[in-house]
Design a protein around this motif. Structure first.
Motif, PDB file in Angstrom:
ATOM      1  N   THR A   1       0.860  -1.191   0.000  1.00 49.47           N
ATOM      2  CA  THR A   1       0.000   0.000   0.000  1.00 49.47           C
ATOM      3  C   THR A   1       0.897   1.242   0.000  1.00 49.47           C
ATOM      4  O   THR A   1       2.088   1.149   0.332  1.00 49.47           O
ATOM      5  CB  THR A   1      -0.888   0.035   1.257  1.00 49.47           C
ATOM      6  OG1 THR A   1      -0.051   0.226   2.406  1.00 49.47           O
ATOM      7  CG2 THR A   1      -1.722  -1.223   1.404  1.00 49.47           C
ATOM      8  N   PRO A   2       0.345   2.416  -0.316  1.00 52.16           N
ATOM      9  CA  PRO A   2       1.160   3.633  -0.214  1.00 52.16           C
ATOM     10  C   PRO A   2       1.761   3.830   1.183  1.00 52.16           C
ATOM     11  O   PRO A   2       2.898   4.272   1.310  1.00 52.16           O
ATOM     12  CB  PRO A   2       0.172   4.743  -0.575  1.00 52.16           C
ATOM     13  CG  PRO A   2      -0.751   4.084  -1.547  1.00 52.16           C
ATOM     14  CD  PRO A   2      -0.942   2.698  -0.992  1.00 52.16           C
ATOM     15  N   GLN A   3       1.001   3.481   2.236  1.00 52.49           N
ATOM     16  CA  GLN A   3       1.562   3.580   3.588  1.00 52.49           C
ATOM     17  C   GLN A   3       2.809   2.710   3.732  1.00 52.49           C
ATOM     18  O   GLN A   3       3.832   3.153   4.260  1.00 52.49           O
ATOM     19  CB  GLN A   3       0.526   3.143   4.626  1.00 52.49           C
ATOM     20  CG  GLN A   3      -0.594   4.110   4.839  1.00 52.49           C
ATOM     21  CD  GLN A   3      -1.581   3.617   5.884  1.00 52.49           C
ATOM     22  OE1 GLN A   3      -1.461   2.517   6.421  1.00 52.49           O
ATOM     23  NE2 GLN A   3      -2.573   4.440   6.177  1.00 52.49           N
ATOM     24  N   GLU A   4       2.732   1.472   3.259  1.00 52.31           N
ATOM     25  CA  GLU A   4       3.868   0.560   3.365  1.00 52.31           C
ATOM     26  C   GLU A   4       5.041   1.028   2.511  1.00 52.31           C
ATOM     27  O   GLU A   4       6.206   0.903   2.916  1.00 52.31           O
ATOM     28  CB  GLU A   4       3.438  -0.856   2.954  1.00 52.31           C
ATOM     29  CG  GLU A   4       2.441  -1.475   3.914  1.00 52.31           C
ATOM     30  CD  GLU A   4       1.755  -2.720   3.361  1.00 52.31           C
ATOM     31  OE1 GLU A   4       1.210  -3.481   4.166  1.00 52.31           O
ATOM     32  OE2 GLU A   4       1.760  -2.925   2.124  1.00 52.31           O
ATOM     33  N   ILE A   5       4.745   1.580   1.348  1.00 45.96           N
ATOM     34  CA  ILE A   5       5.804   2.085   0.471  1.00 45.96           C
ATOM     35  C   ILE A   5       6.538   3.241   1.141  1.00 45.96           C
ATOM     36  O   ILE A   5       7.762   3.323   1.110  1.00 45.96           O
ATOM     37  CB  ILE A   5       5.220   2.509  -0.896  1.00 45.96           C
ATOM     38  CG1 ILE A   5       4.724   1.263  -1.646  1.00 45.96           C
ATOM     39  CG2 ILE A   5       6.244   3.272  -1.716  1.00 45.96           C
ATOM     40  CD1 ILE A   5       3.842   1.576  -2.838  1.00 45.96           C
ATOM     41  N   TYR A   6       5.799   4.137   1.779  1.00 39.74           N
ATOM     42  CA  TYR A   6       6.426   5.258   2.478  1.00 39.74           C
ATOM     43  C   TYR A   6       7.272   4.784   3.648  1.00 39.74           C
ATOM     44  O   TYR A   6       8.387   5.264   3.854  1.00 39.74           O
ATOM     45  CB  TYR A   6       5.371   6.262   2.957  1.00 39.74           C
ATOM     46  CG  TYR A   6       5.197   7.427   2.019  1.00 39.74           C
ATOM     47  CD1 TYR A   6       5.828   8.635   2.260  1.00 39.74           C
ATOM     48  CD2 TYR A   6       4.408   7.318   0.885  1.00 39.74           C
ATOM     49  CE1 TYR A   6       5.668   9.715   1.399  1.00 39.74           C
ATOM     50  CE2 TYR A   6       4.244   8.383   0.016  1.00 39.74           C
ATOM     51  CZ  TYR A   6       4.876   9.577   0.280  1.00 39.74           C
ATOM     52  OH  TYR A   6       4.724  10.644  -0.572  1.00 39.74           O
ATOM     53  N   ARG A   7       6.743   3.850   4.429  1.00 34.85           N
ATOM     54  CA  ARG A   7       7.512   3.354   5.578  1.00 34.85           C
ATOM     55  C   ARG A   7       8.832   2.733   5.130  1.00 34.85           C
ATOM     56  O   ARG A   7       9.881   2.971   5.735  1.00 34.85           O
ATOM     57  CB  ARG A   7       6.677   2.368   6.382  1.00 34.85           C
ATOM     58  CG  ARG A   7       5.597   3.061   7.191  1.00 34.85           C
ATOM     59  CD  ARG A   7       4.921   2.137   8.187  1.00 34.85           C
ATOM     60  NE  ARG A   7       3.894   2.860   8.904  1.00 34.85           N
ATOM     61  CZ  ARG A   7       2.589   2.614   8.797  1.00 34.85           C
ATOM     62  NH1 ARG A   7       2.162   1.633   8.021  1.00 34.85           N
ATOM     63  NH2 ARG A   7       1.722   3.328   9.466  1.00 34.85           N
ATOM     64  N   ALA A   8       8.787   1.936   4.073  1.00 33.27           N
ATOM     65  CA  ALA A   8      10.018   1.328   3.546  1.00 33.27           C
ATOM     66  C   ALA A   8      10.942   2.401   2.963  1.00 33.27           C
ATOM     67  O   ALA A   8      12.169   2.334   3.130  1.00 33.27           O
ATOM     68  CB  ALA A   8       9.678   0.280   2.492  1.00 33.27           C
ATOM     69  N   GLY A   9      10.379   3.384   2.299  1.00 31.50           N
ATOM     70  CA  GLY A   9      11.178   4.461   1.710  1.00 31.50           C
ATOM     71  C   GLY A   9      11.878   5.308   2.751  1.00 31.50           C
ATOM     72  O   GLY A   9      13.030   5.720   2.563  1.00 31.50           O
ATOM     73  N   ILE A  10      11.197   5.554   3.867  1.00 34.79           N
ATOM     74  CA  ILE A  10      11.808   6.320   4.952  1.00 34.79           C
ATOM     75  C   ILE A  10      13.023   5.567   5.495  1.00 34.79           C
ATOM     76  O   ILE A  10      14.058   6.164   5.789  1.00 34.79           O
ATOM     77  CB  ILE A  10      10.768   6.610   6.059  1.00 34.79           C
ATOM     78  CG1 ILE A  10       9.746   7.636   5.553  1.00 34.79           C
ATOM     79  CG2 ILE A  10      11.442   7.100   7.329  1.00 34.79           C
ATOM     80  CD1 ILE A  10       8.533   7.800   6.438  1.00 34.79           C
TER      81      ILE A  10
END
Length: 196
Positions: free
Chosen positions: A86-95
């Motif tokens: 999900t976008p939330q998971e993508i952001y968490r991994a990106g951070i």
């Protein structure tokens, strides 16, 4: 999940330092993508962090309306994102990729880190959300004070210029921007409800 809780809920679970880290990383990265310079304000002044947080805390962030069953394959760009996260998971991994200290390193180091992930889907999302946050209607949380619209001379979502045609014929038309709420003269319903 209520809006603004995407960043706040995980932070409450492990302490205030995480909140600073999450907000700081995204704010610093978006500021490197759309910096404040001699031409005008950047992502920080436009409130991009608020826009991104609202998007991730709402239905978009959890992929509520996207088909999320397999197969998860790499496809042509015209098919859009085909991954499982999900976008939330993508952001968490990106951070995590950028590093928790991203906001504290030099601008040159920040640029190098962003360049190293430039081909990732996280960077594509972050770049798109940064631009959206600078130029969206303020009711979505970004473009605070309509700084993005003032930067490019956009008057807002005016439905008709019929009355200005004769008045400004042969002259430059420049009007102060107005948000959708200002044009309608009342708060816009439905936007806040989606994010709850």
């Amino acid at each position: 999940m209520k809006r603004r809780d995407f960043i706040l809920v995980p932070a409450k679970a492990v302490g205030g330092m995480v909140l600073y880290s999450l907000v700081g990383v995204i704010q610093a990265a978006s500021e490197r993508i759309f910096p404040t310079d001699e031409s005008g304000p950047g992502a920080t002044e436009a409130g991009v962090i608020v826009y991104i947080d609202r998007q991730l805390a709402g239905p978009y962030g959890t992929d509520k309306y996207r088909y999320t069953k397999g197969p998860w394959i790499q496809s042509i760009p015209e098919h859009g994102y085909q991954g499982k996260e999900t976008p939330q998971e993508i952001y968490r991994a990106g951070i995590k990729q950028l590093g928790g200290d991203f906001a504290d390193v030099s601008a040159e180091q920040q640029d190098l880190r962003l360049e190293s992930i430039q081909e990732t889907y996280f960077f594509q999302l972050l770049h798109g959300h940064t631009v959206e946050g600078v130029f969206c209607d303020p009711l979505h949380g970004g473009n605070i004070g309509m700084v993005g619209w003032r930067l490019i001379g956009f008057p807002g979502p005016v439905m008709s210029y019929r009355y200005q045609i004769d008045k400004y014929y042969g002259k430059t038309y420049s009007a102060a921007p107005k948000s959708l709420e200002q044009i309608l003269r009342h708060p816009v319903k439905g936007v806040e409800d989606d994010a709850e």
